[in-house]
Write a protein that holds these residues in place. Structure first.
Motif, PDB file in Angstrom:
ATOM      1  N   GLU A  40       2.581  -4.318   0.786  1.00  0.00           N
ATOM      2  CA  GLU A  40       2.808  -3.284  -0.227  1.00  0.00           C
ATOM      3  C   GLU A  40       1.830  -3.426  -1.391  1.00  0.00           C
ATOM      4  O   GLU A  40       1.300  -2.443  -1.899  1.00  0.00           O
ATOM      5  CB  GLU A  40       4.259  -3.329  -0.723  1.00  0.00           C
ATOM      6  CG  GLU A  40       4.565  -2.180  -1.665  1.00  0.00           C
ATOM      7  CD  GLU A  40       6.038  -1.939  -1.875  1.00  0.00           C
ATOM      8  OE1 GLU A  40       6.840  -2.834  -1.565  1.00  0.00           O
ATOM      9  OE2 GLU A  40       6.375  -0.839  -2.358  1.00  0.00           O
ATOM     10  N   LEU A  41       1.564  -4.677  -1.792  1.00  0.00           N
ATOM     11  CA  LEU A  41       0.645  -4.928  -2.910  1.00  0.00           C
ATOM     12  C   LEU A  41      -0.776  -4.478  -2.565  1.00  0.00           C
ATOM     13  O   LEU A  41      -1.421  -3.759  -3.328  1.00  0.00           O
ATOM     14  CB  LEU A  41       0.670  -6.415  -3.278  1.00  0.00           C
ATOM     15  CG  LEU A  41      -0.246  -6.851  -4.411  1.00  0.00           C
ATOM     16  CD1 LEU A  41       0.112  -6.134  -5.717  1.00  0.00           C
ATOM     17  CD2 LEU A  41      -0.195  -8.363  -4.602  1.00  0.00           C
ATOM     18  N   GLY A 100       5.759  -8.016   1.110  1.00  0.00           N
ATOM     19  CA  GLY A 100       5.294  -7.965  -0.273  1.00  0.00           C
ATOM     20  C   GLY A 100       3.779  -7.863  -0.350  1.00  0.00           C
ATOM     21  O   GLY A 100       3.234  -7.099  -1.148  1.00  0.00           O
ATOM     22  N   THR A 101       3.098  -8.635   0.508  1.00  0.00           N
ATOM     23  CA  THR A 101       1.638  -8.618   0.534  1.00  0.00           C
ATOM     24  C   THR A 101       1.123  -7.254   0.982  1.00  0.00           C
ATOM     25  O   THR A 101       0.200  -6.694   0.388  1.00  0.00           O
ATOM     26  CB  THR A 101       1.107  -9.710   1.480  1.00  0.00           C
ATOM     27  OG1 THR A 101       1.572 -10.977   1.015  1.00  0.00           O
ATOM     28  CG2 THR A 101      -0.408  -9.728   1.518  1.00  0.00           C
ATOM     29  N   ALA A 137      -1.007  -0.731  -2.298  1.00  0.00           N
ATOM     30  CA  ALA A 137      -0.895  -0.127  -3.634  1.00  0.00           C
ATOM     31  C   ALA A 137      -2.222  -0.225  -4.374  1.00  0.00           C
ATOM     32  O   ALA A 137      -2.664   0.745  -5.004  1.00  0.00           O
ATOM     33  CB  ALA A 137       0.216  -0.810  -4.431  1.00  0.00           C
ATOM     34  N   GLU A 138      -2.879  -1.394  -4.289  1.00  0.00           N
ATOM     35  CA  GLU A 138      -4.154  -1.574  -4.996  1.00  0.00           C
ATOM     36  C   GLU A 138      -5.215  -0.618  -4.461  1.00  0.00           C
ATOM     37  O   GLU A 138      -5.943   0.018  -5.229  1.00  0.00           O
ATOM     38  CB  GLU A 138      -4.646  -3.021  -4.885  1.00  0.00           C
ATOM     39  CG  GLU A 138      -3.724  -4.061  -5.526  1.00  0.00           C
ATOM     40  CD  GLU A 138      -3.430  -3.789  -6.995  1.00  0.00           C
ATOM     41  OE1 GLU A 138      -4.294  -3.215  -7.685  1.00  0.00           O
ATOM     42  OE2 GLU A 138      -2.317  -4.130  -7.438  1.00  0.00           O
ATOM     43  N   LEU A 178       3.943   4.335   0.236  1.00  0.00           N
ATOM     44  CA  LEU A 178       4.165   2.891   0.346  1.00  0.00           C
ATOM     45  C   LEU A 178       5.563   2.605   0.892  1.00  0.00           C
ATOM     46  O   LEU A 178       5.745   1.777   1.784  1.00  0.00           O
ATOM     47  CB  LEU A 178       4.002   2.218  -1.027  1.00  0.00           C
ATOM     48  CG  LEU A 178       2.585   2.157  -1.594  1.00  0.00           C
ATOM     49  CD1 LEU A 178       2.609   1.644  -3.023  1.00  0.00           C
ATOM     50  CD2 LEU A 178       1.700   1.282  -0.724  1.00  0.00           C
ATOM     51  N   ARG A 179       6.538   3.305   0.354  1.00  0.00           N
ATOM     52  CA  ARG A 179       7.920   3.077   0.790  1.00  0.00           C
ATOM     53  C   ARG A 179       8.094   3.427   2.265  1.00  0.00           C
ATOM     54  O   ARG A 179       8.768   2.724   3.011  1.00  0.00           O
ATOM     55  CB  ARG A 179       8.896   3.921  -0.037  1.00  0.00           C
ATOM     56  CG  ARG A 179       8.762   3.719  -1.526  1.00  0.00           C
ATOM     57  CD  ARG A 179      10.053   4.056  -2.200  1.00  0.00           C
ATOM     58  NE  ARG A 179      10.905   2.890  -2.106  1.00  0.00           N
ATOM     59  CZ  ARG A 179      11.602   2.406  -3.128  1.00  0.00           C
ATOM     60  NH1 ARG A 179      11.575   3.008  -4.288  1.00  0.00           N
ATOM     61  NH2 ARG A 179      12.343   1.338  -2.982  1.00  0.00           N
TER      62      ARG A 179
END
Lengths: 163, 115
Positions: free
Chosen positions: A58-59, A55-56, A62-63, A38-39
């Motif tokens: 990464e979220l 932000g969107t 991640a999910e 992710l990073r």
């Protein structure tokens, strides 16, 4: 794209460096490798995204990735995930593949049926993932072939930030 | 998992000194919170100002912590960064938590209730 071509009257060293458009990364299906992926993905596209868009992205990733770690490979403890991101004029095309168990169709349907949305007043501790994904992305599709899962979607981005 | 807890103004203020509250750390977060809240006390203010990323596992862990407290003990949140606040809003879980701008505001709000 026009801006990618060398511009007349400018030496190559003066030409602006084109922004990266493709990210491709394979990694182990465990929580810390997901963190690192992710990073790395975020760092690659950060200059092309607003803070909200970053932000969107990464979220959503991640999910999807954590679902594969938890449910796709479960207790087997080993597996590989491949993440590809391609920037184009309409946004960011994302595709994620893995060799884990088949994604139940109910997962994809979950995001559609609003009555199944976790109700805040029942203090749910989970079940948010697919709704977040469904709410934030476009053109979500799933395909399974030869024991391999492929999930693809597009994250819409505000136009104008790509050269 | 870096948590720092101290008693301030009748509240237990717990600072999450982590950049990410995600799937990789959610279980340890719940365990550590259970330890720091094991003694009876007043309301718990969770200072999340260091947390820049929260996923649904992290959100679920915060909810679990709230449910693990005794019924008379509230969990309140303070200092949510924009990125973290958005996850609460998207899941509508912002409707079930008391949220404060920062720890100081949370402590002031506590005093008002007492007075």
């Amino acid at each position: 794209m026009l801006a990618d071509r060398p511009q007349p009257g400018r030496s190559p060293t003066e030409a602006p460096r084109p922004e990266p458009k493709i990210f491709h990364h394979s990694f182990a299906a465990d929580p810390l490798s997901v963190r690192f992926a992710l990073r790395t993905a975020l760092a690659r596209f950060l200059r092309q995204l607003s803070q909200d868009e970053a932000g969107t992205l990464e979220l959503v990733l991640a999910e999807v990735l954590n679902n594969i770690v938890e449910h796709g490979y479960g207790d087997t403890g080993n597996g590989t995930i491949t993440l590809s991101l391609v920037r184009d004029h309409r946004g960011l095309s994302c595709s994620i593949s893995d060799d884990g168990v088949e994604l139940p169709h109910s997962c994809l349907d979950l995001g559609i049926d609003d009555s199944l949305r976790p109700a805040p007043d029942t203090l749910p501790e989970g079940g948010f993932g697919w709704f977040l994904i469904r709410d934030l992305v476009e053109e979500l599709g799933y395909h399974r072939e030869n024991g391999r899962n492929l999930l693809a979607f597009r994250l819409p981005l505000k136009p104008g930030s790509i050269s | 998992m870096n948590l720092y807890a101290e008693s301030r103004g009748g509240a237990l203020v717990v600072s999450v000194n982590e950049e990410r509250l995600d799937a990789a750390i959610a279980i340890r977060f719940k365990e550590r919170m259970r330890e720091v809240t094991s003694q009876p006390g007043g309301r718990v203010v969770l200072d999340m100002s260091q947390v820049e990323f929260l996923d649904s596992s992290g959100l679920g862990a915060v909810v679990a912590v709230m449910k693990s407290l005794t019924p008379d003990r509230r969990l309140e949140l303070a200092g949510l960064t924009a990125n973290v606040e958005r996850v609460f809003r998207l899941t509508r879980m912002d409707t079930v938590f008391v949220m404060h701008e920062d720890v100081e505001a949370a402590l002031r709000a506590g005093l008002r209730h007492v007075g």
